[in-house]
Design an enzyme around this catalytic site. Structure first.
Site, PDB file in Angstrom:
ATOM      1  N   LYS A  21       0.831  -1.202   0.000  1.00 40.47           N
ATOM      2  CA  LYS A  21       0.000   0.000   0.000  1.00 40.47           C
ATOM      3  C   LYS A  21       0.868   1.256   0.000  1.00 40.47           C
ATOM      4  O   LYS A  21       0.640   2.190  -0.775  1.00 40.47           O
ATOM      5  CB  LYS A  21      -0.909  -0.027   1.238  1.00 40.47           C
ATOM      6  CG  LYS A  21      -2.121   0.853   1.133  1.00 40.47           C
ATOM      7  CD  LYS A  21      -2.999   0.717   2.373  1.00 40.47           C
ATOM      8  CE  LYS A  21      -3.748  -0.611   2.389  1.00 40.47           C
ATOM      9  NZ  LYS A  21      -4.377  -0.879   3.690  1.00 40.47           N
ATOM     10  N   ARG A  90      -3.049   2.996   8.645  1.00 41.93           N
ATOM     11  CA  ARG A  90      -3.387   1.859   7.790  1.00 41.93           C
ATOM     12  C   ARG A  90      -2.239   0.869   7.727  1.00 41.93           C
ATOM     13  O   ARG A  90      -1.107   1.235   7.436  1.00 41.93           O
ATOM     14  CB  ARG A  90      -3.688   2.355   6.369  1.00 41.93           C
ATOM     15  CG  ARG A  90      -4.555   3.592   6.336  1.00 41.93           C
ATOM     16  CD  ARG A  90      -4.590   4.240   4.967  1.00 41.93           C
ATOM     17  NE  ARG A  90      -5.216   3.415   3.955  1.00 41.93           N
ATOM     18  CZ  ARG A  90      -5.259   3.742   2.664  1.00 41.93           C
ATOM     19  NH1 ARG A  90      -4.677   4.878   2.249  1.00 41.93           N
ATOM     20  NH2 ARG A  90      -5.834   2.960   1.801  1.00 41.93           N
ATOM     21  N   GLY A  99      -6.401 -11.158   8.657  1.00 44.98           N
ATOM     22  CA  GLY A  99      -5.957 -11.400  10.017  1.00 44.98           C
ATOM     23  C   GLY A  99      -5.066 -10.287  10.528  1.00 44.98           C
ATOM     24  O   GLY A  99      -4.789 -10.182  11.705  1.00 44.98           O
ATOM     25  N   MET A 101      -4.250  -6.269  11.281  1.00 43.88           N
ATOM     26  CA  MET A 101      -5.061  -5.138  11.676  1.00 43.88           C
ATOM     27  C   MET A 101      -5.426  -4.317  10.450  1.00 43.88           C
ATOM     28  O   MET A 101      -4.617  -4.153   9.556  1.00 43.88           O
ATOM     29  CB  MET A 101      -4.335  -4.240  12.651  1.00 43.88           C
ATOM     30  CG  MET A 101      -5.317  -3.375  13.400  1.00 43.88           C
ATOM     31  SD  MET A 101      -4.595  -1.913  14.074  1.00 43.88           S
ATOM     32  CE  MET A 101      -4.717  -0.820  12.684  1.00 43.88           C
ATOM     33  N   ARG A 335      -3.386  -0.957  -6.694  1.00 42.18           N
ATOM     34  CA  ARG A 335      -2.445  -2.089  -6.813  1.00 42.18           C
ATOM     35  C   ARG A 335      -2.832  -2.853  -8.070  1.00 42.18           C
ATOM     36  O   ARG A 335      -3.952  -2.725  -8.582  1.00 42.18           O
ATOM     37  CB  ARG A 335      -2.511  -2.989  -5.597  1.00 42.18           C
ATOM     38  CG  ARG A 335      -3.838  -3.654  -5.471  1.00 42.18           C
ATOM     39  CD  ARG A 335      -3.984  -4.439  -4.200  1.00 42.18           C
ATOM     40  NE  ARG A 335      -5.410  -4.629  -3.998  1.00 42.18           N
ATOM     41  CZ  ARG A 335      -5.972  -4.995  -2.879  1.00 42.18           C
ATOM     42  NH1 ARG A 335      -5.248  -5.206  -1.817  1.00 42.18           N
ATOM     43  NH2 ARG A 335      -7.269  -5.147  -2.804  1.00 42.18           N
ATOM     44  N   HIS A 451      -6.653 -31.476   6.970  1.00 42.67           N
ATOM     45  CA  HIS A 451      -6.704 -32.883   6.558  1.00 42.67           C
ATOM     46  C   HIS A 451      -7.574 -33.040   5.317  1.00 42.67           C
ATOM     47  O   HIS A 451      -7.170 -33.655   4.326  1.00 42.67           O
ATOM     48  CB  HIS A 451      -7.258 -33.725   7.718  1.00 42.67           C
ATOM     49  CG  HIS A 451      -7.448 -35.170   7.390  1.00 42.67           C
ATOM     50  ND1 HIS A 451      -8.630 -35.674   6.900  1.00 42.67           N
ATOM     51  CD2 HIS A 451      -6.595 -36.210   7.445  1.00 42.67           C
ATOM     52  CE1 HIS A 451      -8.491 -36.977   6.693  1.00 42.67           C
ATOM     53  NE2 HIS A 451      -7.255 -37.319   7.014  1.00 42.67           N
ATOM     54  N   ARG A 627       8.103 -49.084 -18.950  1.00 44.27           N
ATOM     55  CA  ARG A 627       8.710 -49.566 -17.710  1.00 44.27           C
ATOM     56  C   ARG A 627       8.413 -51.051 -17.553  1.00 44.27           C
ATOM     57  O   ARG A 627       7.246 -51.463 -17.602  1.00 44.27           O
ATOM     58  CB  ARG A 627       8.148 -48.809 -16.509  1.00 44.27           C
ATOM     59  CG  ARG A 627       8.738 -49.296 -15.208  1.00 44.27           C
ATOM     60  CD  ARG A 627       8.286 -48.457 -14.044  1.00 44.27           C
ATOM     61  NE  ARG A 627       6.883 -48.722 -13.709  1.00 44.27           N
ATOM     62  CZ  ARG A 627       6.225 -48.064 -12.761  1.00 44.27           C
ATOM     63  NH1 ARG A 627       6.817 -47.100 -12.089  1.00 44.27           N
ATOM     64  NH2 ARG A 627       4.973 -48.354 -12.509  1.00 44.27           N
ATOM     65  N   SER A 776      15.309 -41.749 -15.975  1.00 41.19           N
ATOM     66  CA  SER A 776      14.053 -41.069 -15.735  1.00 41.19           C
ATOM     67  C   SER A 776      13.839 -41.031 -14.229  1.00 41.19           C
ATOM     68  O   SER A 776      13.839 -42.070 -13.573  1.00 41.19           O
ATOM     69  CB  SER A 776      12.916 -41.812 -16.424  1.00 41.19           C
ATOM     70  OG  SER A 776      11.699 -41.173 -16.121  1.00 41.19           O
ATOM     71  N   CYS A 844       9.375 -38.699 -14.482  1.00 40.02           N
ATOM     72  CA  CYS A 844       8.064 -39.272 -14.762  1.00 40.02           C
ATOM     73  C   CYS A 844       7.212 -39.400 -13.513  1.00 40.02           C
ATOM     74  O   CYS A 844       6.187 -40.040 -13.524  1.00 40.02           O
ATOM     75  CB  CYS A 844       8.205 -40.619 -15.459  1.00 40.02           C
ATOM     76  SG  CYS A 844       9.037 -41.851 -14.461  1.00 40.02           S
ATOM     77  N   TYR A 864      13.274 -33.616 -20.505  1.00 39.06           N
ATOM     78  CA  TYR A 864      11.816 -33.633 -20.613  1.00 39.06           C
ATOM     79  C   TYR A 864      11.172 -33.887 -19.259  1.00 39.06           C
ATOM     80  O   TYR A 864      11.823 -34.369 -18.321  1.00 39.06           O
ATOM     81  CB  TYR A 864      11.347 -34.697 -21.619  1.00 39.06           C
ATOM     82  CG  TYR A 864      11.558 -36.118 -21.165  1.00 39.06           C
ATOM     83  CD1 TYR A 864      10.604 -36.779 -20.400  1.00 39.06           C
ATOM     84  CD2 TYR A 864      12.710 -36.817 -21.526  1.00 39.06           C
ATOM     85  CE1 TYR A 864      10.797 -38.076 -19.983  1.00 39.06           C
ATOM     86  CE2 TYR A 864      12.916 -38.119 -21.111  1.00 39.06           C
ATOM     87  CZ  TYR A 864      11.957 -38.748 -20.338  1.00 39.06           C
ATOM     88  OH  TYR A 864      12.136 -40.034 -19.903  1.00 39.06           O
TER      89      TYR A 864
HETATM   90  P1  ADP Z   1      -7.716  -2.134   3.354  1.00 37.44           P
HETATM   91  O1  ADP Z   1      -6.330  -2.587   3.302  1.00 37.44           O
HETATM   92  O2  ADP Z   1      -8.613  -3.017   4.170  1.00 37.44           O
HETATM   93  O3  ADP Z   1      -8.257  -1.814   2.006  1.00 37.44           O
HETATM   94  P2  ADP Z   1      -7.336   0.665   3.755  1.00 37.44           P
HETATM   95  O4  ADP Z   1      -6.177   1.108   4.538  1.00 37.44           O
HETATM   96  O5  ADP Z   1      -7.209   0.760   2.296  1.00 37.44           O
HETATM   97  O6  ADP Z   1      -7.716  -0.784   4.210  1.00 37.44           O
HETATM   98  O7  ADP Z   1      -8.580   1.523   4.226  1.00 37.44           O
HETATM   99  C1  ADP Z   1      -9.889   1.188   3.906  1.00 37.44           C
HETATM  100  C2  ADP Z   1     -10.643   2.390   3.425  1.00 37.44           C
HETATM  101  O8  ADP Z   1     -10.562   3.441   4.367  1.00 37.44           O
HETATM  102  C3  ADP Z   1     -10.059   2.994   2.156  1.00 37.44           C
HETATM  103  O9  ADP Z   1     -10.532   2.357   1.031  1.00 37.44           O
HETATM  104  C4  ADP Z   1     -10.588   4.402   2.233  1.00 37.44           C
HETATM  105  O10 ADP Z   1     -11.854   4.462   1.684  1.00 37.44           O
HETATM  106  C5  ADP Z   1     -10.636   4.675   3.706  1.00 37.44           C
HETATM  107  N1  ADP Z   1      -9.492   5.510   4.057  1.00 37.44           N
HETATM  108  C6  ADP Z   1      -8.252   5.146   4.411  1.00 37.44           C
HETATM  109  N2  ADP Z   1      -7.467   6.210   4.625  1.00 37.44           N
HETATM  110  C7  ADP Z   1      -8.238   7.290   4.381  1.00 37.44           C
HETATM  111  C8  ADP Z   1      -7.994   8.701   4.401  1.00 37.44           C
HETATM  112  N3  ADP Z   1      -6.814   9.188   4.712  1.00 37.44           N
HETATM  113  N4  ADP Z   1      -9.023   9.506   4.074  1.00 37.44           N
HETATM  114  C9  ADP Z   1     -10.222   8.993   3.767  1.00 37.44           C
HETATM  115  N5  ADP Z   1     -10.511   7.700   3.724  1.00 37.44           N
HETATM  116  C10 ADP Z   1      -9.535   6.844   4.029  1.00 37.44           C
HETATM  117 MG    MG Z   2       8.526 -46.156  -8.587  1.00 36.29          MG
HETATM  118 MG    MG Z   3      -7.809  -0.591   0.877  1.00 36.73          MG
END
Ligand code: ADP
Ligand code: MG
Ligand code: MG
Length: 892
Positions: A21, A90, A99, A101, A335, A451, A627, A776, A844, A864
Site C-alpha cells: 500500500k 493503515r 488477520g 489489523m 495495486r 486434513h 517400464r 528417468s 516421470c 523432458y
Molecule cells: P484495506 O487494506 O482493508 O483496504 P485501507 O487502509 O485501504 O484498508 O482503508 C480502507 C478504506 O478506508 C479505504 O478504502 C478508504 O476508503 C478509507 N481511508 C483510508 N485512509 C483514508 C484517508 N486518509 N481519508 C479517507 N478515507 C480513508
Molecule cells: Mg517407482
Molecule cells: Mg484498501
C-alpha cells in the site's frame, strides 16, 4: 536508521520496505495524482518493534518530524481543538493478509476537536459526530479488541429507537448520543476511557498494527501461503479526506477491467455520503460508476483519466480505492488487481493486442495453476443458483450431491449410485472411506492445509474447506436462518469455494474442448480460448523442456497427443496383467516347473505385444518409454484374509480345494512387511526367470511389426528400482541379446535406461550411467524413500499437522522438495552426464506436471518432463515460462 518515508520519497519497487500500500501510494504521489499527503513507517521499524517488544529507538523523533511536515502541508495541527488535522492509520504488508489489523480512520478526534471539525466543515455537526463515533468504533475494535458487534448493536438500537433504517437518517444529536454509548462500551471492555490525547491515539494505533503481524490468524495464513514470517508490516499515516460530508461527497472502489473475465470497461461501486469501510461492509446498496457519472461528471471524468494513467503506468489491470470530498477526487489506494484465471489469460492477451506488453510478458503473467483451473468442468451459473455460503476453494472441481454427515452414510448412499457431498466440521483419518465414496467434501473448519484439503487434493476430489458461517450438526447444518438437512442436494465449487443450494448444472471446459481439437480458436469467437491458444503456442516456441505423458493405453496416448504430448515418458505395464489376464499371472506365480512357467509367459507375451503395438501406433514417430513390471507380484493375487477365510470355510465343510490351498500358501510365502521396500522392480526381474525377457521380446516384436507397417516406433525400455549398476548390467545383457535376435533388418532401435528412484541410484549415478542410455527420475518413490515414509500411510495420518506446523510449506508429493529430493536429482543429473555426455534425462513422477517443480527441472537441465494427459498443457505452459524467466535472469 531511516524508519519513516514521506510519500514523495518512496516508489512502487520498495514493497519490501514500505509494504504494497505504501509503495503504491508513493508511486501515485510521484505520478502527480491527487493523493492526500502522508508518510509510511517501514517494515524495518516493525521488525525492530517486535524484537524489542514495545519500543523502537529513534522512531518517535522521526514520526514527530514527518508529522510536522504533514501539518505544514495541510495547514492544520494534530490535536488542535479549533482546527484539527485528522489522519488514518493503515497497515500494509508486502502481501495483503487477512488477520492483520485493518484501518483506523479519523485519528485525532476527541471531545473538544469534534467541535473544531464541525466548524471546518462549515458548521456540519452531523458530519463531525459521525466521524467521531466511527473513530471510537474502529479504534475500539482494531486497537483494543473490543467486540465489534457491541458497537454495531448500539448503532442498530439508535436506528430502531428513531424508527429509521439507514445510518444517514441519524442526525447530529443521535450521533452525539451514540458517541456516549460507544464510550461506555469502550470503557466496559478496556477498563479505561477512550484516549483523548491525539498523539496517544496515533501511537497506540501504530503499535497495534505492528503487533497484528503476529496475530494468530496472520501467522496461520502466512504458513499456508508460504509468506516468510520475517517480512513485517509497514504502517501508513495519511491525512484524512472526507467522503461523509454530504451528498456531494462519497467513496468507492473500482477496477480498470472486469476482474472476473477480463472484459474492458469500468467496473466499480460508489457510495455517496460515506466513509471507506462502508462500501466493503455492504451496509448500504452501492451505486455503479455510471451513476457517479450522472451525479458528479467532473470527478467521474477525472477518475477515468486517472484509471487510464494507472493502467498505462502499471501496464496491467489495477484496482483502486478513492474518495470524493465535496466534488474533489482523492486517490487512496491502487495495486495490480487480483483476477480470476480466465481474466488472467484474456487480459494478458488483450494487453498484447494493445501493444502494452509482448508475448513473453503475457506468458509470465499467467500460471499453470490458472490453466489447470480452466480445465475443470464448471458450474453453469446462468441459472443463477442460490449461493448459501463460501469457504476456501481447497481442491478444484464442480460437484453436487446429497448431503451426508458421516463417512459411513456417505458409503451407504454412494453404494445406491447417488452422488453425495460429505459435510463435516473437519475430517480425520477415519473419514477416509467416506471421502473416497463422496463426490465432494465440505468442511466448516480448516484451510488449504487441513486434513480434508490435503487428502482431497491427493485424490483429485473437489473440496471446499473452512466455510465458517456453517454450523454443522449431526443430521443438518445451518447458515444463519437457513437449514440444510441430510438428503438435501447441494453443489460445491472447489475453485471459488462457493456452496449452492440444489443441483447446479455442470458445463464442460471450453479450454479442454480446445485442447481436444473440438474448438477452432480462430472461429470459436471466445476471447478466452483465443488467449489460451495464443499464449500456449508462444510457450511451445520458447520452451527447452520436452513434455511427454504418462499413459498406459492407446486411448490415453491418443488424448495426450492431442493435448500436445511429445511422447510417452512412462508406460506402466502392470495393468496389462489385470482383468482376464489375472489367471495367467496366477499360473505364472504358482508354476512349479520351468515348463509351467514358460507356458504362462508364452501365453502372456502375445497379449503384451498387442498392447504395445497399439501404443506405438498412437505415438508413431515419438519416443515411448516402457517400464518393465514394477509392483510386487502378490498385488495380483487375492488378499491373504480373503483366501484364509475361503480355505477355512472349505475345511469346515470338509472340502479341500487344491488350487485355493496352493494360492494361500503362495500368498503366505510372498507376504511382505513393507511391500514398498520388498520384492519389486528390477529385483523381481532378477528373481523370476523369463519375466523381463518376455516383456522385452513383446516390446521388440511390437516395434518390428509397426516398422513393417511403415511406421516409426521409438521404444525405450526402462528398468525400475535400480540401486546398483550391476542390477542394470544383468538385465541389459539379457535384453540386448533378445533385441539383437529379434529386430532383424527392421531398422528398429531400442534404448535401454533406468529409473532413478532409489536414493542409492542417485548417489551412484556416475556408475549407473555406464549402463544406461537414459535416466528417468521417479520422484514419487524418490520422495518416499528420500523421506522414509509411504505416501499411502502418511498423507492422511500426519501431513496436515506438518503443514500446520510449517514443517512443510506444501506436500512434498505435490511439489518437489528441492532442498532434499531435488538435490538427489541434481547430483544424479550432473554425475550421470559427466559419465555419459548426452545421457537423456527426464522425470516421470507426478511432479512432472506440477508448476513449481517444472521450473526446477528446467533449471536442473533435464530434457523432458512426463505427466498425466490432463497436466500436459500445464507443463507446456510452465516450461515456456521457465525458459522466458531464465532468459530474463541471464540478461540481468
Ligand atoms: P484495506 O487494506 O482493508 O483496504 P485501507 O487502509 O485501504 O484498508 O482503508 C480502507 C478504506 O478506508 C479505504 O478504502 C478508504 O476508503 C478509507 N481511508 C483510508 N485512509 C483514508 C484517508 N486518509 N481519508 C479517507 N478515507 C480513508
Ligand atoms: Mg517407482
Ligand atoms: Mg484498501
Amino acid at each position: 536508521m531511516k524508519f519513516v518515508y514521506d510519500f514523495h520519497e518512496g516508489n512502487k519497487d520498495l514493497k519490501d520496505l514500505l509494504g504494497g500500500k505504501g509503495a503504491n501510494l508513493a508511486e501515485m504521489t510521484n505520478l502527480g495524482l491527487p493523493v492526500p499527503p502522508g508518510f509510511t513507517i517501514t517494515t524495518e521499524a516493525c521488525k525492530e518493534f517486535l524484537r524489542e517488544g514495545t519500543h523502537v529507538d529513534g522512531l518517535d523523533a522521526q514520526i514527530d518530524e514527518h508529522l510536522a511536515t504533514l501539518e505544514r502541508d495541510m495547514g492544520r495541527r494534530l490535536g488542535d481543538p479549533a482546527d484539527p488535522l485528522l489522519v488514518s492509520v493503515r497497515s500494509g504488508a508486502k502481501f495483503s493478509m487477512p488477520g492483520m489489523m485493518e484501518t483506523v480512520l479519523n485519528v485525532g478526534l476527541n471531545d473538544e476537536s469534534v467541535d473544531g471539525l464541525s466548524r471546518q466543515a462549515g458548521g456540519n455537526d452531523r458530519f463531525a459526530w459521525d466521524s467521531y463515533r466511527r473513530l471510537i468504533q474502529m479504534f475500539g475494535k482494531t486497537v483494543c479488541e473490543v467486540p465489534g458487534h457491541e458497537f454495531e448493536d448500539a448503532l442498530h438500537e439508535a436506528k430502531v429507537a428513531k424508527g429509521v433504517t439507514d445510518d444517514v437518517q441519524l442526525d447530529a444529536e443521535d450521533l452525539r448520543a451514540l458517541v456516549t454509548a460507544y464510550k461506555k462500551v469502550f470503557a466496559k471492555h478496556t477498563g479505561h476511557d477512550f484516549p483523548q490525547d491525539p498523539r496517544e491515539q496515533l501511537d497506540l494505533a501504530i503499535a497495534a498494527v505492528f503487533r497484528s503481524w503476529n496475530a494468530d490468524r496472520a501467522v496461520l495464513y502466512r504458513r499456508q501461503e508460504r509468506i516468510p514470517a520475517e517480512l513485517g508490516t509497514a504502517v501508513n499515516v495519511v491525512a484524512m479526506v472526507f467522503g461523509n460530508l454530504g451528498a456531494d461527497s462519497g467513496t468507492g472502489v473500482a477496477f480498470t477491467r472486469d476482474p472476473a473475465n477480463g472484459e474492458q470497461g469500468v467496473y466499480g461501486d460508489y457510495l455517496s455520503n460515506a466513509q471507506g469501510e462502508d462500501v466493503v461492509a455492504g451496509i448500504r446498496n452501492t451505486l455503479s460508476l455510471s451513476d457517479l457519472e450522472r451525479l458528479d461528471k467532473k470527478s467521474y471524468d477525472e477518475l477515468m483519466q486517472i484509471m487510464a494513467t494507472l493502467e498505462g503506468h502499471y501496464r496491467d489491470l489495477c484496482d483502486i480505492e478513492f474518495t470524493i470530498e465535496r466534488g474533489k477526487l482523492w486517490m487512496l489506494q491502487t495495486r495490480v488487481g487480483k483476477r480470476t484465471a480466465a481474466a488472467a489469460f484474456t487480459i494478458a492477451s488483450q494487453l498484447v493486442d494493445e501493444g502494452v506488453i509482448d508475448l513473453d510478458e503475457a506468458l509470465v503473467r499467467v500460471t499453470g495453476a490458472q490453466l489447470g483451473q480452466l480445465m475443470f468442468p464448471r458450474f453453469d451459473l446462468a441459472s443463477s443458483p442460490e449461493s448459501i455460503t463460501r469457504g476456501v476453494g481447497a481442491s478444484p472441481g464442480a460437484a453436487y450431491g446429497e448431503v451426508v454427515f458421516t463417512a459411513a452414510r456417505a458409503v451407504e448412499v454412494a453404494a445406491t449410485g447417488k452422488p453425495v457431498i460429505l459435510v463435516r466440521r473437519e475430517t480425520n483419518p477415519d473419514d477416509l472411506p467416506g471421502m473416497i465414496a463422496a463426490q465432494g467434501i465440505l468442511t466448516s473448519r480448516g484451510g488449504k492445509t487441513s486434513h480434508a484439503a490435503v487428502v482431497a487434493r491427493g485424490m483429485g476430489k473437489t473440496c471446499v474447506c473452512g466455510a465458517d458461517e456453517m454450523e454443522v450438526g449431526s443430521s443438518s447444518f445451518t447458515i444463519g436462518s437457513h437449514t440444510v438437512s441430510e438428503g438435501d442436494v447441494i453443489s460445491i465449487d472447489g475453485t471459488t469455494g462457493r456452496v449452492y443450494l440444489g443441483e447446479v448444472p455442470v458445463r464442460p471446459s471450453e479450454v479442454v474442448q480446445y485442447f481436444e481439437g473440438d474448438l477452432d480458436p480462430a472461429q470459436a469467437n471466445d476471447p478466452l480460448v483465443f488467449a489460451v491458444h495464443r499464449i500456449i503456442t508462444h510457450a511451445d516456441s520458447k520452451r527447452r523442456l520436452y513434455v511427454r505423458t504418462n499413459a498406459d493405453t492407446g486411448a490415453d496416448a491418443a488424448r495426450a497427443r492431442r493435448f500436445g504430448a511429445q511422447g510417452i515418458g512412462l508406460c506402466r505395464t502392470e495393468h496389462m496383467f489385470l482383468g482376464d489376464r489375472r489367471e495367467l499371472v496366477e499360473r505364472l506365480i504358482l508354476a512349479r516347473t520351468e515348463a509351467d512357467r514358460n507356458d504362462a509367459l508364452a501365453a502372456l507375451q502375445p497379449l503384451q505385444r498387442a498392447d504395445f503395438l497399439d501404443i506405438f501406433r498412437e505415438m508413431n514417430g515419438l519416443p515411448v518409454t516402457i517400464r518393465l513390471i514394477d509392483p510386487p507380484l502378490h498385488e495380483f493375487l487375492p488378499s491373504l484374509e480373503e483366501l484364509a477365510v475361503r480355505v477355512a470355510v472349505q475345511h469346515e465343510q470338509g472340502q479341500r480345494v487344491e488350487h485355493d490351498e496352493q494360492m494361500l500358501a503362495a500368498v503366505r510365502r510372498m507376504h511382505e512387511q513393507n511391500p514398498m521396500l520388498g520384492l519389486r522392480g528390477v529385483r523381481l526381474g532378477l528373481v523370476i526367470p523369463g519375466l523381463f525377457a518376455m516383456q522385452v521380446r513383446a516390446i521388440t516384436e511390437a516395434a518390428v511389426a509397426l516398422a513393417a507397417e511403415g511406421g516409426k516406433p521409438r521404444p525405450e525400455i526402462m528398468v525400475p528400482l535400480v540401486g546398483a549398476v550391476q542390477e542394470l548390467e544383468t538385465v541389459r545383457a539379457e535384453a540386448e541379446k533378445i533385441i539383437a535376435s529379434t529386430v532383424g533388418d527392421s531398422g528398429v532401435e531400442i534404448l535401454i535406461g533406468t529409473m532413478i528412484e532409489v536414493p542409492r541410484a542417485a548417489l551412484t549415478a556416475g556408475q549407473i550411467a555406464e549402463a544406461a542410455e537414459f535416466f528417468s527420475f521417479g520422484t514419487n518413490d524418490l520422495t518416499q524413500m528420500g523421506w522414509g515414509f509411504s505416501r499411502d500411510d502418511v498423507e492422511g495420518a500426519f501431513f496436515w499437522r506438518y503443514l500446520e506446523l510449517g514443517i512443510f510449506g506444501i506436500s512434498p508429493f505435490e511439489s518437489i522438495d528441492t532442498d532434499g529430493v531435488g538435490r538427489l536429482v541434481r547430483i544424479a543429473a550432473e554425475e550421470g552426464r559427466a559419465a555419459r555426455p548426452g545421457l537423456k534425462l527426464g522425470v516421470c513422477g507426478e511432479h512432472g506436471g506440477d508448476p513449481d517443480s517444472v521450473h526446477f527441472f528446467h533449471e536442473v537441465g533435464l530434457d523432458y518432463v512426463s505427466c498425466s494427459p490432463f497436466r500436459v498443457p500445464i507443463a507446456r505452459l510452465e516450461a515456456g515460462r521457465a525458459a522466458v524467466e531464465s532468459e530474463g535472469s541471464d540478461h540481468r
